[in-house]
Design a protein around this motif. Structure first.
Motif, PDB file in Angstrom:
ATOM      1  N   ALA A 466     -16.354  24.780  37.583  1.00 58.02           N
ATOM      2  CA  ALA A 466     -17.610  24.390  36.770  1.00 58.02           C
ATOM      3  C   ALA A 466     -17.245  23.064  36.079  1.00 58.02           C
ATOM      4  N   PHE A 467     -17.944  21.890  36.159  1.00 52.19           N
ATOM      5  CA  PHE A 467     -17.791  20.917  35.197  1.00 52.19           C
ATOM      6  C   PHE A 467     -18.937  20.991  34.409  1.00 52.19           C
ATOM      7  N   ILE A 468     -18.785  21.291  33.189  1.00 51.47           N
ATOM      8  CA  ILE A 468     -19.574  21.310  32.005  1.00 51.47           C
ATOM      9  C   ILE A 468     -19.722  20.373  30.775  1.00 51.47           C
ATOM     10  N   VAL A 469     -21.062  19.700  30.518  1.00 54.18           N
ATOM     11  CA  VAL A 469     -21.016  18.756  29.272  1.00 54.18           C
ATOM     12  C   VAL A 469     -21.794  19.974  28.376  1.00 54.18           C
ATOM     13  N   LEU A 470     -21.009  20.124  27.236  1.00 57.78           N
ATOM     14  CA  LEU A 470     -21.365  20.771  26.067  1.00 57.78           C
ATOM     15  C   LEU A 470     -22.608  20.501  25.171  1.00 57.78           C
ATOM     16  N   ALA A 471     -23.156  21.278  25.015  1.00 58.71           N
ATOM     17  CA  ALA A 471     -24.617  20.958  23.927  1.00 58.71           C
ATOM     18  C   ALA A 471     -23.986  20.681  22.534  1.00 58.71           C
ATOM     19  N   ASN A 472     -24.818  20.115  21.766  1.00 59.81           N
ATOM     20  CA  ASN A 472     -24.283  19.759  20.333  1.00 59.81           C
ATOM     21  C   ASN A 472     -23.995  21.106  19.640  1.00 59.81           C
ATOM     22  N   GLY A 473     -22.908  20.933  18.799  1.00 57.61           N
ATOM     23  CA  GLY A 473     -22.601  22.006  17.921  1.00 57.61           C
ATOM     24  C   GLY A 473     -21.386  22.803  18.614  1.00 57.61           C
ATOM     25  N   PHE A 474     -21.242  22.498  19.913  1.00 55.11           N
ATOM     26  CA  PHE A 474     -20.098  23.355  20.630  1.00 55.11           C
ATOM     27  C   PHE A 474     -19.021  22.716  21.036  1.00 55.11           C
ATOM     28  N   ALA A 475     -17.619  23.075  20.715  1.00 54.63           N
ATOM     29  CA  ALA A 475     -16.708  22.333  21.054  1.00 54.63           C
ATOM     30  C   ALA A 475     -15.813  23.096  22.244  1.00 54.63           C
ATOM     31  N   ALA A 476     -15.024  22.245  23.160  1.00 55.79           N
ATOM     32  CA  ALA A 476     -14.169  22.750  24.073  1.00 55.79           C
ATOM     33  C   ALA A 476     -12.944  23.800  23.527  1.00 55.79           C
ATOM     34  N   SER A 477     -12.713  24.833  24.119  1.00 64.95           N
ATOM     35  CA  SER A 477     -11.639  25.812  23.856  1.00 64.95           C
ATOM     36  C   SER A 477     -11.468  26.831  24.859  1.00 64.95           C
ATOM     37  N   ASP A 478     -10.358  27.436  24.869  1.00 60.92           N
ATOM     38  CA  ASP A 478      -9.996  28.435  25.873  1.00 60.92           C
ATOM     39  C   ASP A 478     -10.882  29.472  25.714  1.00 60.92           C
ATOM     40  N   ALA A 479     -11.242  30.012  24.340  1.00 57.36           N
ATOM     41  CA  ALA A 479     -11.951  31.026  23.913  1.00 57.36           C
ATOM     42  C   ALA A 479     -13.336  30.791  24.472  1.00 57.36           C
ATOM     43  N   LEU A 480     -13.968  29.473  24.386  1.00 54.55           N
ATOM     44  CA  LEU A 480     -15.211  29.317  25.105  1.00 54.55           C
ATOM     45  C   LEU A 480     -15.216  29.398  26.689  1.00 54.55           C
ATOM     46  N   VAL A 481     -14.277  29.146  27.104  1.00 54.27           N
ATOM     47  CA  VAL A 481     -14.148  29.165  28.614  1.00 54.27           C
ATOM     48  C   VAL A 481     -14.443  30.452  28.903  1.00 54.27           C
ATOM     49  N   ALA A 482     -13.456  31.633  28.244  1.00 53.51           N
ATOM     50  CA  ALA A 482     -13.505  32.932  28.651  1.00 53.51           C
ATOM     51  C   ALA A 482     -15.047  33.533  28.320  1.00 53.51           C
ATOM     52  N   GLU A 483     -15.602  33.130  27.265  1.00 50.93           N
ATOM     53  CA  GLU A 483     -17.013  33.445  27.120  1.00 50.93           C
ATOM     54  C   GLU A 483     -18.098  33.180  28.074  1.00 50.93           C
ATOM     55  N   ILE A 484     -18.000  31.918  28.331  1.00 55.79           N
ATOM     56  CA  ILE A 484     -18.700  31.294  29.667  1.00 55.79           C
ATOM     57  C   ILE A 484     -18.357  31.981  31.003  1.00 55.79           C
ATOM     58  N   GLN A 485     -17.196  32.403  31.351  1.00 60.97           N
ATOM     59  CA  GLN A 485     -16.957  33.114  32.401  1.00 60.97           C
ATOM     60  C   GLN A 485     -17.454  34.619  32.316  1.00 60.97           C
ATOM     61  N   THR A 486     -17.221  35.105  31.417  1.00 63.38           N
ATOM     62  CA  THR A 486     -17.745  36.568  31.140  1.00 63.38           C
ATOM     63  C   THR A 486     -19.416  36.458  31.185  1.00 63.38           C
ATOM     64  N   HIS A 487     -20.120  35.494  30.583  1.00 63.43           N
ATOM     65  CA  HIS A 487     -21.530  35.316  30.665  1.00 63.43           C
ATOM     66  C   HIS A 487     -22.159  35.324  32.096  1.00 63.43           C
ATOM     67  N   VAL A 488     -21.222  34.238  33.025  1.00 63.64           N
ATOM     68  CA  VAL A 488     -21.661  34.165  34.335  1.00 63.64           C
ATOM     69  C   VAL A 488     -21.485  35.468  35.104  1.00 63.64           C
ATOM     70  N   LYS A 489     -20.687  36.488  34.753  1.00 67.32           N
ATOM     71  CA  LYS A 489     -20.168  37.696  35.618  1.00 67.32           C
ATOM     72  C   LYS A 489     -21.538  38.683  35.178  1.00 67.32           C
ATOM     73  N   SER A 490     -21.975  38.410  33.793  1.00 72.77           N
ATOM     74  CA  SER A 490     -23.087  39.280  33.673  1.00 72.77           C
ATOM     75  C   SER A 490     -24.321  38.827  34.365  1.00 72.77           C
ATOM     76  N   VAL A 491     -24.603  37.568  34.549  1.00 68.41           N
ATOM     77  CA  VAL A 491     -25.944  37.365  35.029  1.00 68.41           C
ATOM     78  C   VAL A 491     -25.810  36.893  36.524  1.00 68.41           C
ATOM     79  N   ALA A 492     -24.818  36.657  37.031  1.00 65.65           N
ATOM     80  CA  ALA A 492     -24.584  36.722  38.468  1.00 65.65           C
ATOM     81  C   ALA A 492     -23.655  37.625  38.886  1.00 65.65           C
ATOM     82  N   SER A 493     -23.269  37.865  40.350  1.00 69.18           N
ATOM     83  CA  SER A 493     -22.496  38.787  40.908  1.00 69.18           C
ATOM     84  C   SER A 493     -21.021  38.329  40.306  1.00 69.18           C
ATOM     85  N   PRO A 494     -20.146  39.285  39.935  1.00 69.05           N
ATOM     86  CA  PRO A 494     -18.652  38.921  39.301  1.00 69.05           C
ATOM     87  C   PRO A 494     -17.930  37.988  40.305  1.00 69.05           C
ATOM     88  N   TYR A 495     -18.043  38.154  41.574  1.00 70.31           N
ATOM     89  CA  TYR A 495     -17.367  37.158  42.439  1.00 70.31           C
ATOM     90  C   TYR A 495     -17.636  35.857  42.388  1.00 70.31           C
TER      91      TYR A 495
END
Length: 533
Positions: A466-495
């Motif tokens: 995934a190539f992502i442009v962040l919304a205002n108020g968010f900064a790139a970090s490993d923690a944000l990557v993990a959070e986004i990955q977890t979010h996708v697993k919950s919204v779409a199939s985990p694979y």
């Protein structure tokens, strides 16, 4: 050019019901096993064709009593358990249309399929109801494997003695509906006929080389058409026995199971063999194994060489799609060309064409296409005749179905895959549509814009990036990557979650503002694949 089976002729019956013409047929002829099942906890169950005939008649009766009739769509959401085969065949017995689905689907994904197919019934495990039940609210008939309040019991249906009579199914009647990811929008429903299902025996005969008494282990998941051709419909049409394993992937355990169950035919994707051959193969007695086959992704020559050194067996590859099933095969007795898709399957004419549908000379890259008519071809995309029409070109040599893949044919008749002509991601045998992942990403507040493409990977072939442009108020970090990955697993199939994430200030776009996903994909494919994540 190698052209085996030049004299092959299709012999399609006017009527075909898989339950009676295959399962009941073998039940009347033999006491052989048709299914051996184990799970990760060590449980084991075996079934003869007679068992399967009796059980599918009973479940078919229960479905019929609940109001399911010929033509109704029946969702079957199950992992690799025997009730999957029983449910599929029971639905077919009534002339109903099973919709095999993997268990990893989310409630939202289940609801889309249920609504789109106008499903009359669903059969799933009781444990799954809390997770996906909201997506099944409008499905009137519900059966559960296990106890669930408000749901009919599969166990009770199998324990009663009433048996349903089989429906008369004409060759052109719809009998099976798969959902497959595309490069745009929601998954497409692929509707198959009885004559299509009948033809799948030929790849089992000429590629898998299944014979009565063989034990075949195809590790495909239950929602994919590959499970249909190589776990159920193909092997049983030839009187073989399927081994079915419900447990986590452990390459060493794969070898133990192959040995313990005397598997004679092993069907696995290249990414799986990559891991299995790295184990101590010689420590296991694979003396029963006589054929290894693979499809869905090109074999790595080094892995194929290691497998042959360890087992003495080549890996025979094949190529197919949900819409057509196996149309190129490394036929038994044919010299193996590692990495090739194989040659045109008996009765099929696979060709390479240009954008007009005109056939190209050998050695030129073009669209991989299937010349029509062909009885393996789907009836069409469910409720989407325009999409069916878009996939068919009327070229100077006649009509062809364009698969969406690019490739070339060599002078010996072997086909070689080049790339997708769309943006679908093929990761460890799973087809993932980028839009599905992008839609999930955009539900996260940190994501302003995104694009999802395939990224090369040494084991999985491709992974989701995934190539992502962040919304205002968010900064790139490993923690944000993990959070986004977890979010996708919950919204779409985990694979489908992005295993790789890259933050950018802007994404490439055309003059009209259209996202140029292909520019990002080409950029990724130009990179050297990195080591395992």
């Amino acid at each position: 050019m190698q052209k085996p089976f030049d004299d092959f002729q299709w012999d399609i019956p006017a009527q075909f019901n898989f339950a009676t013409d295959v399962v009941d047929h073998w039940a009347a002829k033999t006491d052989d096993l048709c299914l051996i099942w184990e799970n990760g906890a060590g449980a084991r169950r075996v079934f003869t064709y007679g068992d399967m005939s009796r059980l599918t008649k009973r479940l078919a009766y229960a479905l019929q009593e609940a109001g399911v009739v010929k033509g109704d769509r029946v969702m079957i959401i199950m992992p690799r358990i025997p009730e999957w085969q029983i449910a599929v065949v029971a639905a077919l017995r009534l002339g109903a249309v099973p919709i095999p689905c993997i268990e990893m689907l989310t409630a939202k994904e289940v609801q889309y399929r249920a609504d789109n197919a106008e499903a009359k019934a669903v059969i799933c495990r009781a444990e799954q109801v809390d997770r996906v039940g909201d997506g099944l609210a409008d499905v009137p008939v519900k059966f559960a494997v296990g106890a669930r309040a408000g749901w009919r019991s599969v166990a009770e249906a199998l324990n009663q003695s009433n048996e349903a009579a089989a429906a008369v199914v004409e060759a052109e009647d719809p009998v099976l509906l798969y959902y497959t990811s595309g490069s745009t929008g929601n998954p497409k429903g692929v509707l198959h006929s009885a004559r299509g299902l009948y033809t799948w025996r030929y790849s089992a005969r000429h590629w898998l080389d299944v014979k009565s008494g063989d034990r075949i282990w195809c590790t495909a998941d239950t929602g994919w058409s590959k499970a249909g051709t190589s776990v159920l419909f193909g092997p049983w049409s030839e009187g073989g026995c399927a081994f079915f394993y419900d447990g986590p992937f452990d390459p060493a355990e794969r070898l133990r199971l192959l040995a313990r169950n005397r598997v004679s035919i092993y069907c696995a994707p290249a990414t799986e063999l990559y891991r299995v051959v790295a184990e101590d193969v010689a420590a296991h007695d694979l003396g029963a194994l006589r054929r290894t086959v693979s499809s869905g992704e090109a074999m790595n020559p080094e892995v194929a060489g290691q497998w042959k050194a360890a087992t003495g067996l080549d890996v025979a590859e094949a190529y197919g799609q949900t819409e057509t099933l196996m149309t190129a095969l490394t036929l038994k007795g044919l010299d193996v060309q590692v990495g090739s898709m194989g040659v045109s399957a008996p009765g099929s004419d696979l060709v390479i064409v240009d954008d007009t549908g005109a056939e190209l000379p050998n050695g030129q890259i073009g669209h991989v296409a299937l010349r029509l008519p062909n009885p393996q071809m789907m009836l069409g995309y469910w409720k989407a005749p325009e999409k069916t029409a878009e996939a068919i070109l009327d070229g100077p040599q006649g009509k062809v179905f364009v698969t969406g893949d690019l490739g070339q044919r060599d002078d010996n008749g072997f086909f070689w895959y080049a790339s997708r002509s769309d943006d679908v991601i093929n990761s460890a045998g799973y087809r993932i549509g980028p839009v599905e992942v992008e839609n999930a990403l955009l539900e996260h507040p940190a994501v302003l814009e995104c694009a999802v493409v395939a990224s090369p990977h040494p084991e999985r072939g491709e992974v989701v990036k995934a190539f992502i442009v962040l919304a205002n108020g968010f900064a790139a970090s490993d923690a944000l990557v993990a959070e986004i990955q977890t979010h996708v697993k919950s919204v779409a199939s985990p694979y489908k979650y992005p295993r790789r994430v890259e933050f950018r200030t802007a994404l490439p776009k055309g003059p009209t503002g259209k996202l140029l996903r292909r520019a990002l994909r080409d950029e990724e494919m130009a990179k050297k694949a990195v080591a395992h994540d």
